[in-house]
Write a protein that holds these residues in place. Structure first.
Motif, PDB file in Angstrom:
ATOM      1  N   GLN B  87      34.297  52.678  40.535  1.00 46.25           N
ATOM      2  CA  GLN B  87      35.614  52.853  39.545  1.00 46.25           C
ATOM      3  C   GLN B  87      36.189  53.736  40.511  1.00 46.25           C
ATOM      4  N   GLU B 179      35.728  48.891  36.435  1.00 45.30           N
ATOM      5  CA  GLU B 179      37.595  48.870  36.471  1.00 45.30           C
ATOM      6  C   GLU B 179      38.016  48.211  38.178  1.00 45.30           C
ATOM      7  N   LYS B 189      48.273  44.207  39.411  1.00 46.40           N
ATOM      8  CA  LYS B 189      47.133  44.062  38.651  1.00 46.40           C
ATOM      9  C   LYS B 189      47.146  41.944  38.311  1.00 46.40           C
ATOM     10  N   SER B 193      44.676  39.659  39.945  1.00 39.92           N
ATOM     11  CA  SER B 193      43.741  38.723  38.905  1.00 39.92           C
ATOM     12  C   SER B 193      43.722  37.606  39.824  1.00 39.92           C
ATOM     13  N   GLU B 211      37.911  46.498  32.399  1.00 44.36           N
ATOM     14  CA  GLU B 211      38.441  46.419  32.515  1.00 44.36           C
ATOM     15  C   GLU B 211      39.486  47.139  31.375  1.00 44.36           C
TER      16      GLU B 211
END
Lengths: 355, 256
Positions: B87, B179, B189, B193, B211
């Motif tokens: 994280q 995360e 992001k 992904s 997430e």
């Protein structure tokens, strides 16, 4: 890694390959020239330079290298360097004394290995503690070793005085007792050990050390053997420092004396790597030069300017204070040491020339 | 997607009397992307820490690849094939991207100190091999341009990708992502992904991720587990979880 391997993997596009190999060749060339120059120094330098300046400089560089592997690369702070030097010195002394048939390099290496093993034991606390606590435990090692060599006569062959004279240095029938001989012995040892160390820090072992230094929890989570890595760092570091200790005794002082491996020595070595640059091979030589040459220069300067008008004791204290102030100034100016300072100056110079 | 690669049975964990996880059970099927969601303090990170041995569960059991354990050392979990990102950034910040990625391969090393010191034996071949693997992953995660840069100087989003590369290079069968998109902007992001989906599809890695961004979770995962105060309040496909009234009450219904 072979040169071919480097090029095929690191080279992205033809320009990358040529820049890489040109830089490698340039570096190899300059190292070669430097070595030739260093090896021919005895032809021009007088005995004072060899004995009082160059030999201690080279040995100090070697001890700095040893501590840097542990502290600069693996991130384990130690104040036991003086102690490990004494282990190397006494171990080599006893090997030369009791097994005289061994060739000198073998005795030196074995002395280093014994020091390395003592280093592993001294490094065991690092598996549980770090930072200041580890410094304290290496400090205990330093005091313990000093006490051990003073207490037990066996190590110094029951000599009545606290210092013992070193056995004759010879290799392949050549007497190495002359200043030039001791200088060349020191130089050869330093070159070989530095070459191996430079390889090691770029290898898997070096990467393990630096991973432990930068983030030990993450290192263990991704499966890096943290404990083994720390102990290996203690082993290699103490091995190198042990060899340096033996050289300090035989090639520099000519005696084995526990008092020359006290806590002051440990601090001196630590300052050398902080000033030279932690995590840098080159930095060890720069830091050692700073620690050896600067006091000599200050000494000359002091006696030149004040010329006996000031009490020599006072002058010495003043030199120490000035030396300390210079160290502080350096750390503020460039915390990453002379090596970083020099490489920045070099990049600026290159970019100015290219422009 | 076949049988479960990871099963948790009644896992409980408490810190000084405070229950972080309360008799938690769920399964992760081989080859899926499973998202752990829940409000802060729901016990998501603790759960990952139990799976890869950073924490020890008070009770219950974890079964990974058919091997059941209650207590495992992180290094052993890594050897079994559990990869992990963090994280908060946990990269080796003075090392280059390549060296960080290579560090992820150290556990596969078969060479010794002496071989490293003198460049003898298997060292050269292993170095070449490891460099090739590392460069493959670096290319796969679009990091080639940063290959020789010291990671401490890279932007945060790129560092997150380096963290992923370091975990992925050892070819884990289960990858835990804590995360992976925290602190990223929308472009970063969607890039991340894409990389996570690509990892799952092309390398077949099973992924468990934490997430907070619901649109990311719904778009990415096959399976969602919802935690609240250490209890499981939802478990199923993204659609099922979205409709679950308990989940809405515990998490989605509250203003975030």
């Amino acid at each position: 890694m072979s040169a071919i391997g480097t090029e095929t993997i690191e080279g992205f596009g033809p320009s990358g390959v040529t820049a890489q190999s040109t830089r490698d060749r340039l570096r190899a060339g300059s190292v070669g020239v430097l070595l030739a120059a260093l090896a021919s120094i005895p032809l021009v330098a007088n005995d004072y330079w060899l004995n009082a300046v160059l030999i201690p400089f080279l040995i100090m560089s070697l001890t700095a290298l040893g501590l840097n592997l542990l502290m600069g690369y693996a991130g384990q702070a130690s104040l036991g360097s003086g102690g490990f030097m004494s282990v190397g010195a006494y171990a080599t002394y006893n090997l030369l004394l009791r097994l005289p048939e061994l060739p000198l390099p073998v005795s030196l290496l074995l002395g280093g290995i014994i020091s390395g093993l003592v280093g592993v034991v001294a490094g065991l606390p690092s598996l549980r503690i770090k930072g200041f606590y580890l410094v304290a435990s290496t400090l205990a090692t330093q005091f313990l070793l000093e006490w051990l060599f003073n207490q037990y006569g066996w190590f110094s062959n029951y000599s009545t005085s606290s210092s013992i004279s070193a056995p004759r240095l010879a290799f392949l029938g050549h007497d190495l007792s002359s200043p030039a001989g001791r200088y060349l012995l020191t130089l050869a040892t330093v070159v070989v050990v530095t070459a191996v160390a430079a390889r090691l820090v770029r290898s898997q072992t070096g990467r393990t050390w630096m991973a432990i230094r930068d983030m030990d929890t993450a290192a263990s989570v991704i499966g890096i053997p943290v404990s083994a890595g720390k102990l290996k760092a203690f082993f290699v570091s103490s091995l190198v420092i042990g060899i340096a200790g033996a050289l300090w005794a035989f090639a520099y002082l000519g005696t084995v004396d526990a008092r020359s491996f006290n806590l002051d020595r440990s601090f001196q070595i630590m300052f050398a790597i902080i000033i030279g640059g932690m995590g840098s091979i080159r930095g060890n030589f720069l830091g050692a030069a700073f620690m050896i040459f600067l006091p000599i220069q200050l000494d000359h300067l002091g006696s030149g300017v004040f010329g006996g008008a000031v009490d020599p004791g006072q002058l010495e204290n003043f030199q120490k204070a000035l030396f300390g102030a210079l160290i502080v100034w350096f750390l503020i100016k460039e915390p990453r040491g002379l090596a970083a300072l020099l490489s920045r100056a070099w990049t600026q110079l290159v970019s100015r020339i290219n422009r | 997607m076949s049988g479960p690669i990871l099963q948790l049975r009644d896992v409980s964990l408490s810190f000084r009397g405070i229950k972080a996880l309360n008799a938690l059970s769920f399964e992760v099927a081989c080859g899926e992307i499973c998202a752990l969601i829940g409000p802060n303090g729901a016990g998501k990170s603790s759960l990952l820490n139990i799976i890869n041995g950073v924490y020890r569960a008070d009770s219950g059991s974890v079964t990974f690849n058919g091997e059941q354990f209650i207590r495992i050392r992180p290094a052993h979990a890594a050897h079994l094939g559990v990869g992990r990102t963090f994280q908060h950034n946990a990269l080796f910040r003075h090392l280059s991207v390549l060296d960080n990625v290579l560090a992820g391969l150290i556990r596969h090393s078969r060479t010794t100190l002496v071989e490293h010191a003198f460049g003898i034996g298997r060292d050269r071949r292993e170095t070449r091999e490891f460099n090739r693997w590392a460069d493959e992953i670096i290319g796969f995660l679009d990091l080639t341009g940063h290959r020789d840069t010291v990671v401490g100087t890279l932007p945060y989003g790129v560092q997150k990708r380096v963290d992923l590369a370091r975990a992925l290079v050892g070819r884990p069968s289960l990858l835990l992502l804590d995360e992976p998109m925290a602190g990223m902007n929308q472009d970063e992001k969607s890039e991340m992904s894409r990389l996570i989906l690509g990892t799952n599809a092309r390398l077949g890695t099973t992924i468990v991720l934490i997430e907070h961004d619901m649109s990311v979770v719904m778009g990415l995962s096959h399976h969602v587990v919802v935690l609240d105060y250490g209890r499981k309040v939802g478990d199923g496909s993204p659609e099922q979880v979205r409709k679950n009234p308990d989940v809405i009450a515990a998490y989605l219904g509250t203003a975030h």
